[in-house]
Design a protein around this motif. Structure first.
Motif: not given
Length: 313
Positions: A170-176
């Protein structure tokens, strides 16, 4: 065919306009991987006329005269036995082109170049979610959204997206994450109503260069699993003639990668089953990686086997 010779006429290729190089690379690709080339293939792909396609093929022949010959029976160019690719073709890009098309098609239409089957994607993000995220990454903006997690349920979040990641399933986003005051992974399919906050400034601590886990590169040394009955097969599968596969991965993604490839990360290679073709020779290389607990068999040297929940899986 000889596939190991170096790229020829590199200096000349470098001097050509980008559009010209793309057309020559396409000619090279079709000859190399499909074994045939027609003028109409070039004309249709780039929207040029037959005369322009003829000029492109002639230029390719000038640069690599021994690479192709015209089959007069059906007016198709074919690679010769002496063919040597004029360009370096990246394996992942080639496989994507063959299975999904070389840039052809719009919408959901896929036009594979050869018969091909690939895994069905069970978790696909909505484009109305993906688009604001990629805009935020590209423009360096803050994003507000509703997010549902295993640990916290449904909450409102403000995040600073820095990168998209595909962990193999699956896709995820790296984020603060401003709620948790740290960098986290957010699964795209768990997001609702993302909105860019145009006037919300980003602090230094929220920028990607402050993400220690993202910027830390770990080198992993993998070998055929000592319990595997056919060591030579594993070496062939993973292209490891000397019996060792060295992989560099971001600490933030190490656990995902090791889990995706079912690599035994136990200290004593104790996991059993043919699915464990590789063993991580030094599990301590994962020490400090935030998602090391996802790696099969990983034991935290400070506290025993990891049991934390899989937050982005």
């Amino acid at each position: 065919m000889n596939t190991s010779a170096p790229v020829r006429d590199q200096a000349l290729l470098d001097r050509l306009p980008q559009a010209q190089r793309e057309r020559l690379a396409y000619i090279d690709f079709r000859l190399y991987f499909l074994g045939e080339l027609r003028r109409i293939d070039v004309a249709d792909r780039f929207g040029t006329g037959p005369a322009a396609a003829t000029r492109d093929i002639a230029q390719y022949r000038d640069m690599a005269p021994s690479n192709l010959e015209l089959d007069n029976s059906d007016k198709i160019y074919r690679p010769t036995e002496q063919f040597v690719p004029l360009f370096e073709h990246a394996p992942q890009r080639v496989l994507t082109a063959l299975s999904r098309g070389f840039g052809e098609g719009i919408g959901e239409e896929l036009r594979p170049m050869v018969r091909c089957e690939f895994p069905i994607a069970l978790a696909v993000p909505s484009m109305s979610v993906l688009a604001p995220i990629t805009r935020a990454i590209h423009r360096g903006k803050v994003l507000r959204m509703t997010y549902t997690s295993v640990e916290s349920g449904r909450t409102e979040r403000e995040i600073v997206p820095t990168a998209l990641v595909n962990n193999g399933t699956r896709w995820h986003v790296r984020a603060y994450d401003r709620r948790r005051n740290g960098f986290r992974d957010f699964v795209l399919t768990r997001m609702e109503n993302p909105v860019l906050l145009e006037n919300s400034p980003i602090e230094d601590k929220e920028k990607v260069d402050q993400d220690v886990q993202w910027n830390r590169i770990i080198e992993l040394e993998l070998v055929p699993h000592p319990r595997h009955p056919r060591r030579e097969v594993v070496m062939m599968d993973y292209g490891m003639p000397d019996g060792v596969l060295r992989v560099k991965v971001r600490a933030a993604n190490a656990g995902y990668m090791l889990r995706r490839w079912t690599i035994d990360c136990s200290p004593d290679h104790s996991l059993e089953g043919l699915e464990y073709a590789l063993w991580l020779t030094d599990p301590l290389a994962l020490y400090g990686a935030s998602n090391a607990h996802l790696a099969p068999g990983y034991v935290d040297p400070k506290g025993g086997a990891e049991t934390r929940p899989i937050t982005a899986m």
